[in-house]
Design a protein around this motif. Structure first.
Motif, mmCIF file in Angstrom:
data_model
loop_
_atom_site.group_PDB
_atom_site.id
_atom_site.type_symbol
_atom_site.label_atom_id
_atom_site.label_comp_id
_atom_site.label_asym_id
_atom_site.label_seq_id
_atom_site.Cartn_x
_atom_site.Cartn_y
_atom_site.Cartn_z
ATOM 1 N N ALA A 7 -39.658 -8.308 7.137
ATOM 2 C CA ALA A 7 -40.468 -7.889 5.985
ATOM 3 C C ALA A 7 -41.200 -9.067 5.383
ATOM 4 O O ALA A 7 -40.656 -10.160 5.260
ATOM 5 C CB ALA A 7 -39.573 -7.229 4.938
ATOM 6 N N ASP A 62 -43.152 -0.450 3.976
ATOM 7 C CA ASP A 62 -43.559 -1.861 3.959
ATOM 8 C C ASP A 62 -43.400 -2.451 2.559
ATOM 9 O O ASP A 62 -42.871 -3.548 2.390
ATOM 10 C CB ASP A 62 -45.038 -1.989 4.346
ATOM 11 N N ARG A 65 -32.678 -10.416 1.824
ATOM 12 C CA ARG A 65 -32.467 -10.215 3.266
ATOM 13 C C ARG A 65 -31.223 -10.908 3.803
ATOM 14 O O ARG A 65 -30.670 -10.488 4.814
ATOM 15 C CB ARG A 65 -33.700 -10.621 4.065
ATOM 16 N N LEU A 68 -39.686 -2.724 1.501
ATOM 17 C CA LEU A 68 -39.075 -3.860 2.192
ATOM 18 C C LEU A 68 -39.550 -5.179 1.585
ATOM 19 O O LEU A 68 -38.761 -6.105 1.386
ATOM 20 C CB LEU A 68 -39.398 -3.817 3.688
ATOM 21 N N GLY A 69 -40.841 -5.255 1.263
ATOM 22 C CA GLY A 69 -41.370 -6.467 0.646
ATOM 23 C C GLY A 69 -40.755 -6.733 -0.710
ATOM 24 O O GLY A 69 -40.462 -7.878 -1.065
ATOM 25 N N ILE A 118 -43.390 -1.866 12.039
ATOM 26 C CA ILE A 118 -42.100 -1.557 11.442
ATOM 27 C C ILE A 118 -41.801 -0.090 11.696
ATOM 28 O O ILE A 118 -42.613 0.774 11.385
ATOM 29 C CB ILE A 118 -42.117 -1.853 9.927
ATOM 30 N N LEU A 177 -35.474 -5.801 7.141
ATOM 31 C CA LEU A 177 -35.716 -6.810 6.109
ATOM 32 C C LEU A 177 -36.008 -8.186 6.710
ATOM 33 O O LEU A 177 -36.713 -8.984 6.097
ATOM 34 C CB LEU A 177 -34.539 -6.900 5.152
ATOM 35 N N ALA A 203 -37.263 -8.130 0.011
ATOM 36 C CA ALA A 203 -37.165 -9.220 0.990
ATOM 37 C C ALA A 203 -36.312 -10.395 0.508
ATOM 38 O O ALA A 203 -35.679 -11.075 1.316
ATOM 39 C CB ALA A 203 -38.559 -9.700 1.382
#
Length: 120
Positions: free
Chosen positions: A115, A89, A99, A92-93, A6, A112, A96
């Motif tokens: 992710a 990370d 998204r 983004l998680g 990423i 995303l 998610a």
């Protein structure tokens, strides 16, 4: 095993994702308050209602924590690439689930899309 690399975010992406995610949490909280009278502003709250409202508060705090960490790493001349990568990370998680949201800024769609949602 395949690893997805990423790209580091820009300051603008970090701020946009934090603002977007915070707005989604606020929308959800407002919807809960409309649907469950005990959660509404000014209503007397039971312990269960207070517990329910702590969830979006915690999520908002987590979003703010990641935003602050990412901005520090991006702005410091000797920022730590490992911390930057992990915080991005994780943020983004955390986000998610949104998204496919129609209001997601275009420059956040690709990060995303790949992710991995946070897991316990």
């Amino acid at each position: 095993m395949t690893t997805t690399v990423i790209a580091p975010p820009t300051i603008e992406q970090v701020c946009a994702l934090a603002a977007f995610a915070t707005a989604r949490v606020r929308e959800t909280t407002d919807a809960l308050k409309r649907r469950i009278p005990e959660l509404a502003e000014g209503a007397e709250k039971s312990a269960d209602a207070a517990l329910i409202l702590r969830v979006p508060e915690a999520l908002t705090l987590a979003i703010g924590y990641y935003e602050k960490t990412l901005l520090q790493q991006l702005e410091w001349p000797d920022g730590n690439p490992g911390i930057l990568r992990q915080a991005w990370d994780d943020m983004l998680g955390l986000c998610a689930g949104w998204r496919d949201h129609p209001e997601l800024p275009d420059d956040l769609r690709e990060p995303l899309a790949t992710a991995k949602p946070l897991e316990p």
